[in-house]
Design a protein around this motif. Structure first.
Motif, mmCIF file in Angstrom:
data_model
loop_
_atom_site.group_PDB
_atom_site.id
_atom_site.type_symbol
_atom_site.label_atom_id
_atom_site.label_comp_id
_atom_site.label_asym_id
_atom_site.label_seq_id
_atom_site.Cartn_x
_atom_site.Cartn_y
_atom_site.Cartn_z
ATOM 1 N N VAL A 230 0.845 -1.007 0.022
ATOM 2 C CA VAL A 230 -0.093 -0.192 0.314
ATOM 3 C C VAL A 230 0.968 1.196 -0.595
ATOM 4 O O VAL A 230 0.979 2.567 -0.607
ATOM 5 N N GLY A 231 2.144 1.477 0.979
ATOM 6 C CA GLY A 231 2.845 2.445 0.693
ATOM 7 C C GLY A 231 3.710 2.510 -0.303
ATOM 8 O O GLY A 231 3.656 3.593 -0.720
ATOM 9 N N GLY A 232 3.969 1.607 -0.670
ATOM 10 C CA GLY A 232 4.681 1.810 -1.981
ATOM 11 C C GLY A 232 4.221 2.417 -2.859
ATOM 12 O O GLY A 232 4.592 2.527 -4.453
ATOM 13 N N LEU A 233 2.685 2.638 -3.019
ATOM 14 C CA LEU A 233 2.052 3.191 -4.454
ATOM 15 C C LEU A 233 1.854 4.890 -4.201
ATOM 16 O O LEU A 233 2.655 5.695 -4.987
ATOM 17 N N LEU A 234 1.792 4.805 -2.967
ATOM 18 C CA LEU A 234 1.749 6.611 -2.808
ATOM 19 C C LEU A 234 3.387 7.641 -3.851
ATOM 20 O O LEU A 234 2.984 9.141 -3.643
ATOM 21 N N THR A 235 4.113 7.354 -3.684
ATOM 22 C CA THR A 235 5.373 7.774 -4.042
ATOM 23 C C THR A 235 5.365 7.362 -5.666
ATOM 24 O O THR A 235 5.439 5.788 -6.028
ATOM 25 N N PRO A 236 6.279 8.076 -6.858
ATOM 26 C CA PRO A 236 6.886 6.918 -7.669
ATOM 27 C C PRO A 236 7.400 6.283 -7.934
ATOM 28 O O PRO A 236 8.465 5.356 -8.291
ATOM 29 N N VAL A 237 8.587 6.390 -6.700
ATOM 30 C CA VAL A 237 9.519 5.866 -6.871
ATOM 31 C C VAL A 237 9.626 5.159 -5.607
ATOM 32 O O VAL A 237 10.491 4.026 -4.741
ATOM 33 N N GLY A 238 8.412 3.859 -4.835
ATOM 34 C CA GLY A 238 8.113 3.591 -3.755
ATOM 35 C C GLY A 238 7.440 2.120 -4.057
ATOM 36 O O GLY A 238 8.666 1.553 -3.322
#
Length: 537
Positions: A230-238
């Motif tokens: 879920v958190g990995g979706l938050l930013t382009p580099v996640g």
């Protein structure tokens, strides 16, 4: 767990149980109720016969596919049956599939095994060795005690799970999902061991209970794995799929998605997904107790017994800190110089997370605890005990993902589905993109899913006279899904490697989250794209 760690009538050694945990345990190694044992026997027996039948029948069907794609699909279906039913250990199921691919002539052996050298495999090896040191020297337990000592967190098992998931999600927005889960896994195991000991001391479980079968353990480990997704979706580099999808979308549409724009579109989806994740995991894996009574007194006593940092703990923290700093550094460069800069390209290539992981782990064999006796922080016998089964499992998953792309089977599936469904609207193509990305993510890595699905969706949308921006972005988001199987994402494999999450519970929780997440992407993403970027349709 071995017989010496848990025997009928004998008090369980909780610490030994977690240090000796394994991803796969035979029926005789588990404490099962009669109903559970009947279910497990039936599941594994059915799988033993069903897997070869499924493979053989599909291989003999008159399907209009090239020979290599046809046989690959047949073998992959059989392997999925082996993974779900576990008639053999899950890593062995993957190895059987790889062997079958070579024997049937789908690809030569060297080509089949080449993806096993993936950087992700080395990330696992390095991270597991670091985790072994953190468990051996008590660093993980010290971190766990700190989290449990927080006033808001410590008294409630649900709050422990939520807080840990929140920490995971925030970190994974800027650090790779795999690295985040790898660095937090020892702390999660430490927290679980504390809860298990509390249950034991308060006689809320049998003296010879199995701490690897606690429901709160399943919730905590799946929160670790899914929270990172879920958190990995938050930013382009996640997450790697984000960068892959963003690049393909920009190339196809000319629409550039800025760092802030991405976050504004992703934040509402991530927030709602985290709420859904919390509800699903705590409902399906209801903790044995709601409140951990006496936790503050227990934690205070344990922290006093732990005492000051030892030399081995300091060395472990140095190795861990160096590894995390090097994992984070490319993300800092991306924030300051941008992901298109030459500096970012150079730094990210040279500080590959797999190389950083094994170099960080190597420090444990160089930092001495007693130089005079030439004793170091970790010895090879400690490292040899890491979960090689999970490493084998994910390696075989990478192999299948690579073959799906190289043989063209994934593209064939996507194009055939699009043609047969007659997709003509943005909504229909977006739904198709999300479903296809999730399905492919379940059997391959999320990176492979993005690399395969987004190039399929863009021409499908263009052929229908539709701007591919929203469907392609939806596919990019959905590629980070795939929560049902250990091979779906590296973080799933790491959580499964804890030995705490049975495959059946991962499937049950994962499919629920897949469905809810897909609905959130389909319903919210088009609205958010319009709000943030204006109409692109």
């Amino acid at each position: 767990m071995t017989a010496t760690e848990r025997q009928p009538g004998k008090r369980t050694d909780v610490d030994a149980a977690f240090q000796g945990s394994a991803t796969y345990r035979s029926l005789g190694e588990q404490e099962l109720s009669p109903a559970e044992e009947r279910f497990e026997k039936a599941r594994r027996t059915i799988g033993l016969f069903l897997a070869p039948v499924v493979t053989t029948v599909f291989a003999l069907l008159p399907v209009d596919l090239p020979r290599d794609q046809h046989l690959l699909a047949a073998v992959l279906l059989g392997v999925i049956v082996l993974w779900i039913t576990e008639p053999v250990p899950i890593p062995i199921g993957g190895l059987i599939g790889v062997g079958a691919i070579v024997v049937l002539g789908v690809v030569p052996a060297d080509d089949a095994l080449a993806p096993f050298g993936s950087t992700t495999v080395f990330t696992f090896i390095g991270a597991f060795i670091l985790a072994a040191a953190m468990l051996k020297h008590g660093v993980a337990r010290r971190f766990a005690m700190f989290i449990l000592s927080l006033t808001w967190v410590g008294a409630s098992t649900a709050r422990v799970v939520i807080a840990f998931g929140f920490i995971t999600a925030v970190l994974s927005a800027f650090v790779s999902n795999t690295a985040t889960v790898a660095m937090l896994l020892p702390t999660a195991i430490g927290i679980l061991s504390v809860i298990a000991k509390l249950l034991q001391d308060k006689e809320l479980v049998k003296p010879d209970f199995d701490p690897l079968r606690l429901r709160v353990g399943v919730a905590l480990m799946l929160m670790l794995a899914y929270g990172a997704g879920v958190g990995g979706l938050l930013t382009p580099v996640g997450s790697p799929p984000n960068l892959i999808g963003r690049g393909l979308i920009e190339e196809a549409t000319g629409e550039r998605i800025g760092f802030l724009d991405w976050m504004l579109m992703a934040l509402p989806i991530c927030a709602l997904m985290f709420v859904a994740l919390t509800i699903i995991l705590l409902l399906l894996n209801k903790p044995e107790i709601k409140r951990i009574e006496g936790v503050h007194e227990y934690v205070s006593k344990e922290r006093a017994e732990i005492g000051p940092f030892s030399g081995a703990e300091r060395n472990t923290l140095i190795a861990f800190g160096v590894t995390v700093a090097l994992w984070i550094f490319p993300g800092i460069i991306a924030l300051t110089a941008g992901t298109e800069s030459d500096l970012y390209a150079t730094i990210s290539d040279r500080l590959d997370e797999g190389i950083v992981a094994v170099l960080g782990a190597s420090l444990l064999f160089l930092l001495p605890t007693d130089w005079k006796s030439r004793e170091f922080t970790l010895n090879w016998s400690d490292a040899a005990k890491i979960d090689w089964g999970t490493i084998l499992l994910f390696g075989t998953g990478i192999i299948f993902g690579s073959l799906l792309a190289s043989t063209g089977l994934a593209e064939t599936i996507g194009e055939a589905s699009a043609d047969s469904l007659g997709l003509t609207s943005t909504l229909a193509i977006t739904v198709f993109a999300v479903i296809l990305a999730i399905i492919i993510s379940e059997t391959t890595s999320n990176t492979a899913s993005a690399a395969v699905v987004v190039p399929i969706i863009i021409p499908v949308a263009v052929a229908a006279g539709i701007n591919p921006f929203v469907p392609a972005l939806a596919a990019t988001f959905a590629a980070s899904f795939g929560f049902m199987l250990p091979v779906s994402t590296p973080q799933n494999a790491i959580a499964y490697g804890s030995g705490v999450v049975p495959i059946t519970k991962m499937i049950r929780s994962g499919i629920s989250f897949d469905v809810l997440g897909a609905l959130l992407i389909v319903l919210l993403l088009p609205v958010l794209v319009d709000l943030v970027l204006g109409s692109v349709g």
